[in-house]
Design an enzyme around this catalytic site. Structure first.
Site, PDB file in Angstrom:
ATOM      1  N   HIS A 121     -13.922 -63.640 -83.078  1.00 30.52           N
ATOM      2  CA  HIS A 121     -12.716 -62.962 -83.557  1.00 30.52           C
ATOM      3  C   HIS A 121     -11.534 -63.215 -82.617  1.00 30.52           C
ATOM      4  CE1 HIS A 121     -15.431 -60.618 -86.128  1.00 30.52           C
ATOM      5  NE2 HIS A 121     -16.100 -60.282 -85.043  1.00 30.52           N
ATOM      6  N   TYR A 122     -10.560 -63.991 -83.052  1.00 35.01           N
ATOM      7  CA  TYR A 122      -9.274 -64.102 -82.354  1.00 35.01           C
ATOM      8  C   TYR A 122      -9.437 -64.534 -80.892  1.00 35.01           C
ATOM      9  CZ  TYR A 122      -8.489 -60.928 -86.276  1.00 35.01           C
ATOM     10  OH  TYR A 122      -8.495 -60.354 -87.508  1.00 35.01           O
TER      11      TYR A 122
END
Length: 223
Positions: A121-122
């Site tokens: 995630h990110y």
């Protein structure tokens, strides 16, 4: 202290396609300038029964799951049963093993992900190596360039280890867990099984099987 940062002490090389590269080196960061050329040569040996050539020097396992709206630049290898999720940006020189996760809006450049490694995630993973089943929480990044662009050094037990690398993110040992929102500053080496608290600012060597809470506060993991 230097011995703790060797490839032998950080990784089980049975869990990566990069074994032929890493087994001839002492420290993991020595592999960084060699990743691209290694991928090109390794890719040529991959079976077309198992891998599909998708563009110049881009090999993707047929069992990998690639979502829409991703970008992959070569040279790159995406291993079996790996997921590359929407918005992922793989900028080249990326060797991603079996059963990995490259998450939404995650950027990977000049990096090796051992089997089972996850940046879901990110995340930004640049000039870095993630060991077997290493995991970076949401928003965690590997910062790979000092503000003055000088060569990166590693702080380890009061010793300053010269690397001669201008770009050097993080070397995460097998099973490392990095908490959400953490920044691993240039020249970070994290030993096997260590855990990094969320929102941490990390630099230098973190011993294996320890919990990094903040600078100067590292506790041993107890069973």
């Amino acid at each position: 202290m230097r011995e703790n940062m060797t490839i032998q002490n950080l990784y089980d090389l049975r869990n990566t396609m990069a074994r032929p590269l890493l087994e001839n080196l002492t420290y993991p960061w020595e592999a960084l300038p060699l990743i691209g050329a290694f991928i090109v040569e390794l890719g040529k040996t991959l079976s077309p029964d198992d891998y599909e050539l998708r563009g110049e020097n881009i090999w993707v396992a047929k069992s990998a799951k690639l979502y829409p709206n991703i970008y992959i630049a070569g040279p790159a290898i995406i291993g079996p049963n790996t997921e590359v999720r929407p918005g992922a940006f793989i900028r080249g020189n990326a060797l991603i093993g079996a059963g990995c996760v490259v998450g939404n809006s995650t950027e990977i450049k000049n990096a090796i992900l051992f089997d089972g490694a996850q940046a879901p995630h990110y995340n930004y993973i640049g000039d870095s190596i993630l060991g077997y089943k290493a995991h970076t929480g949401a928003g965690a990044i590997t910062s790979n360039l000092k503000q003055d662009h000088s060569p990166v050094t590693i702080l380890a037990g009061g010793e300053r280890v010269e690397t001669s690398m201008r770009k050097f993110g993080a070397m995460l040992g097998d099973g490392v867990e990095v908490g959400c929102g953490s920044v691993l500053n240039p020249g970070t080496v994290v030993g096997r099984g260590a855990r990094i608290y969320p929102l941490s600012m990390v630099r230098g060597y973190v011993p294996g099987f320890s919990i990094y809470k903040r600078a100067g506060e590292i506790a041993e993991i107890r069973d």
